[in-house]
Design a protein around this motif. Structure first.
Motif, PDB file in Angstrom:
ATOM      1  N   GLY A 174       0.777  -1.225   0.000  1.00  0.00           N
ATOM      2  CA  GLY A 174       0.000   0.000   0.000  1.00  0.00           C
ATOM      3  C   GLY A 174       0.808   1.274   0.000  1.00  0.00           C
ATOM      4  N   MET A 175       2.145   1.167   0.014  1.00  0.00           N
ATOM      5  CA  MET A 175       3.010   2.344   0.043  1.00  0.00           C
ATOM      6  C   MET A 175       3.569   2.625  -1.356  1.00  0.00           C
ATOM      7  N   SER A 176       4.286   3.755  -1.479  1.00  0.00           N
ATOM      8  CA  SER A 176       4.864   4.137  -2.761  1.00  0.00           C
ATOM      9  C   SER A 176       6.310   4.572  -2.577  1.00  0.00           C
ATOM     10  N   LEU A 177       7.050   4.588  -3.690  1.00  0.00           N
ATOM     11  CA  LEU A 177       8.449   4.988  -3.718  1.00  0.00           C
ATOM     12  C   LEU A 177       8.672   5.848  -4.954  1.00  0.00           C
ATOM     13  N   ASP A 178       9.309   7.012  -4.779  1.00  0.00           N
ATOM     14  CA  ASP A 178       9.534   7.946  -5.881  1.00  0.00           C
ATOM     15  C   ASP A 178      10.988   7.909  -6.341  1.00  0.00           C
ATOM     16  N   LEU A 179      11.190   7.888  -7.661  1.00  0.00           N
ATOM     17  CA  LEU A 179      12.510   7.960  -8.286  1.00  0.00           C
ATOM     18  C   LEU A 179      12.541   9.203  -9.166  1.00  0.00           C
ATOM     19  N   THR A 180      13.477  10.111  -8.901  1.00  0.00           N
ATOM     20  CA  THR A 180      13.536  11.351  -9.656  1.00  0.00           C
ATOM     21  C   THR A 180      14.129  11.129 -11.035  1.00  0.00           C
ATOM     22  N   GLY A 181      13.566  11.805 -12.031  1.00  0.00           N
ATOM     23  CA  GLY A 181      14.114  11.735 -13.382  1.00  0.00           C
ATOM     24  C   GLY A 181      15.120  12.816 -13.676  1.00  0.00           C
ATOM     25  N   ARG A 182      15.402  13.685 -12.723  1.00  0.00           N
ATOM     26  CA  ARG A 182      16.353  14.771 -12.950  1.00  0.00           C
ATOM     27  C   ARG A 182      17.756  14.210 -13.120  1.00  0.00           C
ATOM     28  N   ASP A 183      18.306  14.314 -14.314  1.00  0.00           N
ATOM     29  CA  ASP A 183      19.670  13.871 -14.658  1.00  0.00           C
ATOM     30  C   ASP A 183      19.838  12.351 -14.654  1.00  0.00           C
ATOM     31  N   TYR A 184      18.746  11.595 -14.515  1.00  0.00           N
ATOM     32  CA  TYR A 184      18.880  10.143 -14.453  1.00  0.00           C
ATOM     33  C   TYR A 184      17.830   9.447 -15.295  1.00  0.00           C
ATOM     34  N   GLY A 193       5.991  -9.517  -6.079  1.00  0.00           N
ATOM     35  CA  GLY A 193       4.872  -8.655  -5.784  1.00  0.00           C
ATOM     36  C   GLY A 193       4.192  -8.069  -7.005  1.00  0.00           C
ATOM     37  N   ARG A 194       3.229  -7.199  -6.723  1.00  0.00           N
ATOM     38  CA  ARG A 194       2.460  -6.530  -7.757  1.00  0.00           C
ATOM     39  C   ARG A 194       2.224  -5.077  -7.358  1.00  0.00           C
ATOM     40  N   SER A 201       3.256  10.556 -17.900  1.00  0.00           N
ATOM     41  CA  SER A 201       2.552  10.243 -19.132  1.00  0.00           C
ATOM     42  C   SER A 201       1.641   9.022 -19.044  1.00  0.00           C
ATOM     43  N   VAL A 202       1.802   8.163 -18.018  1.00  0.00           N
ATOM     44  CA  VAL A 202       1.097   6.883 -18.048  1.00  0.00           C
ATOM     45  C   VAL A 202       1.168   6.203 -16.683  1.00  0.00           C
ATOM     46  N   THR A 203       0.198   5.310 -16.434  1.00  0.00           N
ATOM     47  CA  THR A 203       0.217   4.400 -15.296  1.00  0.00           C
ATOM     48  C   THR A 203       0.105   2.979 -15.840  1.00  0.00           C
ATOM     49  N   VAL A 204       1.013   2.094 -15.430  1.00  0.00           N
ATOM     50  CA  VAL A 204       0.997   0.729 -15.941  1.00  0.00           C
ATOM     51  C   VAL A 204       1.069  -0.249 -14.767  1.00  0.00           C
ATOM     52  N   PRO A 205       0.377  -1.392 -14.874  1.00  0.00           N
ATOM     53  CA  PRO A 205       0.499  -2.417 -13.835  1.00  0.00           C
ATOM     54  C   PRO A 205       1.843  -3.128 -13.951  1.00  0.00           C
ATOM     55  N   VAL A 206       2.400  -3.540 -12.809  1.00  0.00           N
ATOM     56  CA  VAL A 206       3.658  -4.291 -12.806  1.00  0.00           C
ATOM     57  C   VAL A 206       3.500  -5.516 -11.917  1.00  0.00           C
ATOM     58  N   ARG A 207       4.273  -6.543 -12.238  1.00  0.00           N
ATOM     59  CA  ARG A 207       4.269  -7.792 -11.486  1.00  0.00           C
ATOM     60  C   ARG A 207       5.646  -8.413 -11.623  1.00  0.00           C
ATOM     61  N   ARG A 221       7.051   6.794 -10.061  1.00  0.00           N
ATOM     62  CA  ARG A 221       6.550   6.382  -8.748  1.00  0.00           C
ATOM     63  C   ARG A 221       6.137   4.921  -8.815  1.00  0.00           C
ATOM     64  N   LEU A 222       6.629   4.129  -7.878  1.00  0.00           N
ATOM     65  CA  LEU A 222       6.227   2.733  -7.739  1.00  0.00           C
ATOM     66  C   LEU A 222       5.223   2.635  -6.607  1.00  0.00           C
ATOM     67  N   VAL A 223       4.071   2.048  -6.882  1.00  0.00           N
ATOM     68  CA  VAL A 223       3.001   1.897  -5.891  1.00  0.00           C
ATOM     69  C   VAL A 223       2.748   0.409  -5.696  1.00  0.00           C
ATOM     70  N   ALA A 224       2.862  -0.059  -4.459  1.00  0.00           N
ATOM     71  CA  ALA A 224       2.712  -1.482  -4.165  1.00  0.00           C
ATOM     72  C   ALA A 224       1.266  -1.837  -3.855  1.00  0.00           C
ATOM     73  N   ASP A 225       0.829  -3.006  -4.328  1.00  0.00           N
ATOM     74  CA  ASP A 225      -0.466  -3.562  -3.944  1.00  0.00           C
ATOM     75  C   ASP A 225      -0.353  -4.193  -2.555  1.00  0.00           C
ATOM     76  N   ALA A 226      -1.343  -5.000  -2.197  1.00  0.00           N
ATOM     77  CA  ALA A 226      -1.424  -5.546  -0.842  1.00  0.00           C
ATOM     78  C   ALA A 226      -0.258  -6.454  -0.479  1.00  0.00           C
ATOM     79  N   GLU A 227       0.407  -7.061  -1.488  1.00  0.00           N
ATOM     80  CA  GLU A 227       1.522  -7.958  -1.185  1.00  0.00           C
ATOM     81  C   GLU A 227       2.875  -7.269  -1.196  1.00  0.00           C
ATOM     82  N   GLY A 228       2.921  -5.983  -1.528  1.00  0.00           N
ATOM     83  CA  GLY A 228       4.188  -5.258  -1.560  1.00  0.00           C
ATOM     84  C   GLY A 228       4.954  -5.506  -2.843  1.00  0.00           C
ATOM     85  N   LEU A 229       6.112  -4.841  -2.964  1.00  0.00           N
ATOM     86  CA  LEU A 229       6.981  -4.973  -4.128  1.00  0.00           C
ATOM     87  C   LEU A 229       8.431  -5.094  -3.677  1.00  0.00           C
ATOM     88  N   ARG A 230       9.170  -5.960  -4.348  1.00  0.00           N
ATOM     89  CA  ARG A 230      10.633  -6.016  -4.199  1.00  0.00           C
ATOM     90  C   ARG A 230      11.214  -5.905  -5.602  1.00  0.00           C
TER      91      ARG A 230
END
Length: 249
Positions: A174-184, A193-194, A201-207, A221-230
């Motif tokens: 249920g949490m999120s993690l932000d990665l900046t695109g400035r210079d990277y 996880g999922r 520009s877009v939101t896409v599902p990941v697994r 931004r990475l947003v985790a579902d109920a099982e989290g993400l690694r």
């Protein structure tokens, strides 16, 4: 200015025989390529060999490369010396080094490949710099690092190019993690996880098995579902202007 978001997964990989001169089968999938990125990058790929399989020993005369081991156990040959390796480790191969990888376990050995031109390769591709650069390939460095233990690895000084960080990241349910695109630019590969990858520009599902690569200027931004993400995250600096027409091929 926002860039592109490149999304790929491991569905329908190619079957390749004779990789780097070695007999046998390699399963292979391209996840991102130089022409889709703003920095002078070569490739982000996935590869897998069965028990007993081999990725042949070869010299890196133009590029630097990192293997991020995902599953299995292997024997890496680094500058002629064997070393046992396993899932969760990185194999760093600098310009002028040789490496090969054999599956010595009982399950498939799979890895991510992060390949970038070395700085001298980029410089030699610019005609105005050729007269000042040596064509001789240096004696290269190679090293194994335990990403599972260190979690945040700076690949320098083994590598001299734009790859700056390789991280193992956990996003709680249920949490999120932000990665900046400035210079990277970032490549994120989902290990468990999922959730969702959200850019301007877009939101896409990941697994598990999904790779998402930003193309300069794009925050992620990475947003985790109920099982989290690694995930594994590789970050490339793009402060240097790219070559005209895309990356070095």
């Amino acid at each position: 200015m926002p860039g592109e978001l490149l999304v790929a997964d491991l569905d329908m990989p190619s079957s390749v025989y004779g990789v780097h001169g070695a007999a046998g089968l390699t399963r292979w999938r391209s996840l991102a390529g130089g022409k889709g990125l703003r920095g002078p990058y070569e490739a982000v790929e996935w590869a897998c060999v069965p028990p007993g399989g081999l990725s042949g020993e070869h010299l890196h005369s133009r590029t630097e490369e990192v293997y991020v081991l995902l599953t299995g156990e292997g024997e890496a040959i680094l500058n002629g010396s064997p070393q046992l390796v396993r899932a969760g480790e990185l194999i760093l191969t600098g310009l002028g080094a040789t490496h090969g990888l054999r599956n010595v376990g009982n399950e498939p050995l799979s890895w991510l490949t992060l390949e970038v031109p070395a700085p001298r390769t980029v410089a030699l591709a610019r005609p105005q710099r050729m007269e000042t650069m040596s064509m001789q390939v240096p004696d290269g460095k190679a090293k194994v690092v335990d990403l599972g233990r260190e979690l945040d690895v700076d690949p320098r000084p083994v590598l001299e190019g734009p790859l700056r960080r390789i991280r193992m990241l956990q996003v709680a349910p249920g949490m999120s993690l932000d990665l900046t695109g400035r210079d990277y630019e970032h490549t994120v590969f989902v290990l468990e996880g999922r959730g969702s990858a959200v850019a301007e520009s877009v939101t896409v599902p990941v697994r598990q098995g999904t790779a998402v690569t930003t193309s300069g200027g794009e925050d992620l931004r990475l947003v985790a579902d109920a099982e989290g993400l690694r995930v594994v995250c590789a970050s490339f600096e793009i402060s240097l202007p790219p070559l005209e027409g895309g990356g070095v091929r």
